[in-house]
Scaffold this active site. Structure first.
Site, PDB file in Angstrom:
ATOM      1  N   ARG A 127      30.437  42.059  45.539  1.00  0.00           N
ATOM      2  CA  ARG A 127      30.993  40.884  44.868  1.00  0.00           C
ATOM      3  C   ARG A 127      31.244  39.786  45.902  1.00  0.00           C
ATOM      4  NH1 ARG A 127      32.943  42.020  39.541  1.00  0.00           N
ATOM      5  NH2 ARG A 127      31.555  43.688  38.813  1.00  0.00           N
ATOM      6  N   GLU A 171      44.889  46.587  36.857  1.00  0.00           N
ATOM      7  CA  GLU A 171      43.669  47.085  36.228  1.00  0.00           C
ATOM      8  C   GLU A 171      42.929  48.041  37.151  1.00  0.00           C
ATOM      9  OE1 GLU A 171      39.164  45.719  36.079  1.00  0.00           O
ATOM     10  OE2 GLU A 171      40.636  44.105  35.967  1.00  0.00           O
ATOM     11  N   ARG A 222      44.039  43.086  47.099  1.00  0.00           N
ATOM     12  CA  ARG A 222      43.433  43.766  45.945  1.00  0.00           C
ATOM     13  C   ARG A 222      41.919  43.685  45.929  1.00  0.00           C
ATOM     14  NH1 ARG A 222      44.099  41.194  41.467  1.00  0.00           N
ATOM     15  NH2 ARG A 222      44.141  43.002  40.081  1.00  0.00           N
ATOM     16  N   HIS A 223      41.309  42.867  46.797  1.00  0.00           N
ATOM     17  CA  HIS A 223      39.887  42.572  46.661  1.00  0.00           C
ATOM     18  C   HIS A 223      39.090  42.947  47.912  1.00  0.00           C
ATOM     19  CE1 HIS A 223      41.611  39.924  43.535  1.00  0.00           C
ATOM     20  NE2 HIS A 223      40.483  40.167  42.903  1.00  0.00           N
ATOM     21  N   GLU A 232      33.067  37.265  46.222  1.00  0.00           N
ATOM     22  CA  GLU A 232      34.286  36.527  45.895  1.00  0.00           C
ATOM     23  C   GLU A 232      35.045  36.238  47.177  1.00  0.00           C
ATOM     24  OE1 GLU A 232      36.505  38.829  43.157  1.00  0.00           O
ATOM     25  OE2 GLU A 232      35.002  38.738  41.563  1.00  0.00           O
ATOM     26  N   SER A 245      37.417  48.580  33.690  1.00  0.00           N
ATOM     27  CA  SER A 245      37.019  47.604  32.681  1.00  0.00           C
ATOM     28  C   SER A 245      35.807  48.165  31.954  1.00  0.00           C
ATOM     29  CB  SER A 245      36.671  46.264  33.348  1.00  0.00           C
ATOM     30  OG  SER A 245      36.341  45.295  32.387  1.00  0.00           O
ATOM     31  N   ARG A 301      40.254  50.701  44.646  1.00  0.00           N
ATOM     32  CA  ARG A 301      41.437  50.204  43.937  1.00  0.00           C
ATOM     33  C   ARG A 301      42.178  51.357  43.265  1.00  0.00           C
ATOM     34  NH1 ARG A 301      41.334  44.974  40.048  1.00  0.00           N
ATOM     35  NH2 ARG A 301      40.858  44.066  42.079  1.00  0.00           N
TER      36      ARG A 301
END
Length: 1033
Positions: free
Chosen positions: A430, A587, A438-439, A432, A590, A638
């Site tokens: 990803r 979360e 968290r990432h 991002e 998903s 996570r």
């Protein structure tokens, strides 16, 4: 460096007023000036007639000792401590030399028990039975001799003949006792292999993390061993063989990481100075070594003494440490992540990844029982899976390709191929730019997809069952690992219910609204938009309060928060048949039902702004018929960090990747001297097959002059002065210059080597400085304290992150473009140049391929002498004025007056191709017309730009910055105080008032740093810097 002259002098005046270990009390009027009174008269107080009022033996009238007596007493004690410490270090050093000699030349019967093994090249296989602690039955093995490979976790020397060693295999540690009971002469006479004092002393110097092969007899511990994970057993150590040396000492040990109080703030120890010396020598004196009293004492008696001391410390402190003299200090998380290999050896890290391995195993095994099969999908794709904004693009043989954002499309294609139920564990990428706890930009995905019969909740039921099985399985299998981790990261057991709450998205939003929740900007959450992270955490707290669970499902997400392939809710197309699963308010999964109708899917693709022809392979499966299906994606890292409450997802990733990972490497430019490379040193082609250097290694070290031309900057040229010591890295030939002053080693400039080699060279240099035998020829006893001056950003980053040194910047290299002629833009500068020309000044360059004529040298030397006569007071400098050093790498320019006298000289020193040249010397001699030096410098820059077109910059040296900037590991309050002090000095002494010429040269500042370990820049450090910079004029 002349800008440092006044502030350093002021600091010197201030520090000289303070009483320290170097100060000697002067004679007070009316006293003898000695600390030992020789008569009552000398120590009494006289009245106005000269009669003694009261002979108080050094005490004042009030009965308290006089200040002179107190100072003398402090000095005496300080000198005594210093003398004892120096004697201990000297004896320790001599003992180590004797031990090394004994190992090489001593009787084989005594040295065979600890002789290091040669490098394992698989020459033989003896099938030796070496045990693993985790597989042992200690009760059955009691009294037996066992062999094993382990690391030295920590050790503690009790005497010259007794050492406690803790050995570590992964997460398990056991205490070993190494003891010699008899003198060497008795052991030699006996003729059998036995433990000697030399063996004990040699092994006690093995650094932590050394890998060893150990033979020892297992026995029941007399008392519970608190400092090892195996509490009830210990070893009588019989043999210890080092498997290999640590070529680079670790920045911290596993023992450090597991025992340091990481939450404790460091004391502000910058004022430590000389009083910060270790008050407890690690080794005893030779008198203790020669005595057999301690050695003959029973091991039980020694252990009882140690246990009493250990109990005292345990009662006084919460630390769990074996080194009773270790100071509390912090070990920040980023330091551990920057040294990940060492950090992964710790018990918590080992346990984290055992649990993570168990998560994957439980995920696989549960889905296998539900009829799923494991697949492996490609990670190179022709189009973005979800959105182009978070995709990594790469060059695939001249055409664009992308790293998979998820295996989503491939999973659906597998369902279209009638695989029915599939799962995968694989990497996900990803793009991002999100630097949060968290990432990650790369993580491991746990994905599944399955065909449906009637409703997407069929998949949700299986996923829910998988998670409950997973939670229970982790607690059943890994209770000991969870217990270990909980000592470092507080762990509350995850709560879940037999029937998991399934809350509609809009109902979850309503719970937030009912609680009065608003976003940071004051807005209220919407039922048609995705929730923020803060809102998710708040909802998790509300769910726990209402349902008493950490684990719940949020169903029917809005369409705006889901990708194009998600099936809409049949009753309200603003929502979708999709869900998220949450744990501890965040979360972890998903998922949802996918669109399986080809026409409907193509319509959604176009609506999302994606060209269908880029996804033709994906669409084919649906055009050829696909069953209804649903699936999900889980982030392994996570899930792990939330389950264990680690606080940062990076701790759950083996080698985490985030936006700051993989920093750009500086461009590699061609070297000026290929024969002086540190990447391919000249002796490599002659090295022996076993990797050791050939005997002529030291004679082929690259000349420092050539290393400067290959890798150097301005500060490196000062190393050519005789007062500098130069450390050479053994395997690369890299160099680092430093000056020894007052037990400080002041490193100047960056290492001379490729930047990619900085880590190994810097680590080795710092270790070299700390070793006690390298500077005896300078009269230095003991280890030196390092300070690094004029460090570039790469060195500053490395020592700041790797070793937690403190760094600050108040000076900068002043660089200029030699191709930019400032006289074309500045009228005043042009006027000065014209004036010098009108006075008959001629600028002359000495050809670089010709030696400097002796007549020119003598005339220049005379001019330098006349120039120096005009210099008064204390001069601050990095280098001496020696124009004729390393002429091969210097360019010479001089100005000749109308009277045929040399009026000025400019010397340019060749640096690395990246740094160009340094204006090493620019001297205008007495009697030179105005504008002479300006004209000559401009002439030299034009000449060098024409002769060497690749030269991009020159440096004029370091200058003061307008303000002090804090670097690393300095608190805000300390930086603020330092900045205020610097601004006061700057304003008072006008440090940043550049010369008129430099202001108009268009120089730009490139900050360089002062770096030092915590407690390394007190008054003693400042005095050391002053001492090496000063020269009396």
């Amino acid at each position: 460096m002349s800008f440092l002259k006044k502030p350093f002098r002021k600091i010197k005046d201030l520090t000289s007023k303070d009483t320290d270990e170097d100060s000697v009390p002067g004679k007070a009027e009316g006293t003898s000036g000695t600390s030992t009174p020789q008569s009552g008269l000398e120590n009494g107080l006289a009245n106005g007639n000269g009669n003694v009022v009261a002979p108080l033996n050094g005490n004042s009238v009030s009965g308290h000792p006089s200040s002179e007596v107190v100072r003398a007493d402090k000095q005496r004690k300080s000198l005594d401590r210093a003398r004892v410490k120096a004697e201990n270090k000297k004896r320790e050093s001599m003992a180590r030399i004797d031990d090394e000699k004994f190992l090489e030349e001593g009787p084989p019967e005594l040295t065979k028990l600890y002789r290091p093994y040669s490098m394992n090249m698989s020459k033989r296989w003896n099938h030796e039975n070496r045990v693993l602690f985790k597989e042992m039955n200690f009760a059955q093995a009691e009294g037996k001799v066992i062999s094993f490979r382990a690391r030295i976790h920590t050790l503690r020397r009790m005497s010259a003949k007794l050492v406690f060693i803790v050995f570590r295999q992964q997460t398990m540690t056991i205490q070993g006792v190494l003891q010699s009971f008899r003198p060497v002469d008795e052991l030699e006479a006996e003729g059998n292999g036995a433990i000697s004092e030399n063996m004990v002393r040699s092994i006690e110097h093995y650094p932590s993390e050394t890998i060893v092969i150990v033979h020892g007899k297992l026995r029941k511990a007399m008392k519970r061993v608190k400092n090892a994970t195996i509490h009830d057993y210990e070893l009588d150590v019989l043999e210890v063989h080092k498997v290999g040396d640590l070529s680079e000492h670790v920045p911290f040990t596993v023992y450090d990481a597991e025992n340091i109080n990481r939450d404790k703030e460091d004391a502000d120890d910058d004022v430590e100075d000389d009083a910060g010396e270790d008050q407890t020598p690690r080794s005893a004196s030779p008198h203790e070594r020669d005595s057999t009293d301690v050695a003959r004492r029973s091991i039980d008696g020694v252990r009882r003494s140690v246990d009493k001391l250990s109990d005292k410390l345990n009662n006084a402190s919460s630390r769990s440490t074996m080194d009773v003299f270790r100071q509390n200090r912090s070990l920040p998380q980023r330091v551990r992540l920057n040294n990940r290999i060492v950090d992964l050896r710790t018990g918590p890290a080992q346990s984290i990844f055992r649990i993570q391995s168990g998560i994957c195993n439980l995920f696989r095994s549960y889905l296998d029982t539900q009829g799923f099969i494991e697949i492996h999908t490609p990670k190179l794709q022709g189009g973005a899976t979800e959105s182009g904004a978070t995709v990594f693009e790469l060059n695939y043989f001249g055409r664009p390709a992308f790293l998979a954002q998820s295996p989503q499309l491939a999973k659906q294609m597998a369902i279209a191929a009638d695989f029915e139920r599939v799962y995968e564990i694989g990497p996900v990428f990803r793009a991002e730019d999100s630097n949060t706890p968290r990432h990650l930009t790369e993580y491991t995905g746990l994905d599944l997809e399955m065909a449906l019969e009637e409703h997407y909740h069929e998949a949700l039921d299986i996923i829910d069952g998988m998670f409950k099985n997973l939670w229970q399985g982790i607690y059943d299998r890994y209770s000991s690992e969870i217990e270990l981790i909980s000592h470092f990261y507080a762990h509350d057991k995850v709560k879940w219910l037999d029937v998991t709450p399934r809350i509609a998205f809009k109902d979850g939003i309503q719970m937030l609204l009912d609680s009065g929740w608003v976003e940071e900007d004051g807005s209220r959450p919407s039922v048609l938009e995705d929730m923020s992270t803060r809102a998710e955490i708040r909802l998790g707290a509300l769910v726990r309060e209402k349902y008493d669970t950490d684990y719940y499902i949020l169903d029917k997400f809005p369409a705006s928060a889901r990708p194009f392939y998600t099936m809409p809710d049949p009753s309200d197309d603003r929502y979708t048949n999709s869900f998220d699963i949450f744990m501890r308010g965040q979360e972890i999964l998903s998922g949802g039902q996918r669109i399986h109708d080809a026409k409907f899917l193509e319509k959604k693709i176009k609506k999302a702004g994606i060209k269908p022809d880029t996804m033709s392979e994906y669409l084919e499966g649906f055009r050829w018929g696909a069953p209804p299906h649903a699936g999900c994606g889980i982030g392994l890292e996570r899930l792990t960090y939330l389950f264990l409450n680690l606080g940062n997802i990076r701790l759950a990733s083996l080698f985490p990747r985030d936006p700051k990972s993989l920093p750009a490497k500086p461009p590699v430019m061609a070297l000026r001297h290929d024969d002086a490379s540190t990447v391919n040193p000249p002796w490599e082609q002659f090295d022996t097959d076993d990797g050791t250097a050939s005997p002529a290694h030291d004679t082929r070290l690259q000349p420092v002059e050539k290393l400067i031309a290959n890798y150097g900057d301005a500060a490196n040229t000062s190393w050519l002065d005789k007062r500098y010591q130069i450390y050479r890295h053994p395997s690369t030939g890299a160099a680092q210059g430093y000056i020894v002053h007052n037990n400080f080693a002041i490193a100047v400039g960056d290492p001379l080597c490729a930047k990619s080699q900085y880590p190994q060279v810097i680590s080795a240099f710092i270790q070299f400085i700390k070793e006690k035998d390298h500077h005896k020829h300078l009269g230095i006893k003991g280890e030196l304290k390092p300070i690094w001056m004029i460090a570039g950003k790469e060195v500053e980053e490395y020592v700041g992150e790797k070793f937690q040194w403190r760094t600050l910047a108040c000076i900068a290299e002043e660089r200029a473009n030699p191709k930019d002629n400032p006289a074309l833009k500045d009228k005043d500068l042009a006027r000065k140049v014209r004036h010098a020309e009108a006075e008959g000044v001629k600028n002359i360059e000495i050809p670089s391929n010709e030696p400097v004529p002796e007549d020119i040298k003598s005339r220049v030397d005379l001019g330098v002498q006349n120039w120096q006569k005009g210099r008064k007071g204390t001069q601050v400098h990095l280098t001496e004025i020696r124009p004729w050093v390393d002429e091969a790498h210097r360019r010479y320019f001089y100005a000749l007056g109308s009277d045929n006298e040399i009026k000025a000289i400019v010397v340019l020193h060749q640096l690395s191709p990246q740094n160009g040249y340094q204006v090493k010397f620019s001297l205008e001699f007495p009697g030179a017309p105005s504008g002479t030096i300006e004209s000559l410098i401009l002439y030299s820059l034009r000449s060098i730009a024409a002769a060497d077109p690749d030269t991009r910059q020159v440096t004029f040296g370091t200058g003061a910055m307008p303000s002090l900037e804090g670097g690393r590991n300095l608190g805000k309050h300390k930086v603020k105080a330092l900045r205020r002090a610097y601004e006061t000095i700057n304003k008072q002494f006008k440090l940043t008032n550049k010369s008129e010429f430099r202001e108009k040269m268009g120089c730009w500042n490139e900050p360089v740093f002062v770096c030092y370990p915590r407690g390394g820049l007190g008054a003693g450090g400042i005095r050391a810097i002053m001492g090496f910079l000063e020269e009396e004029g």
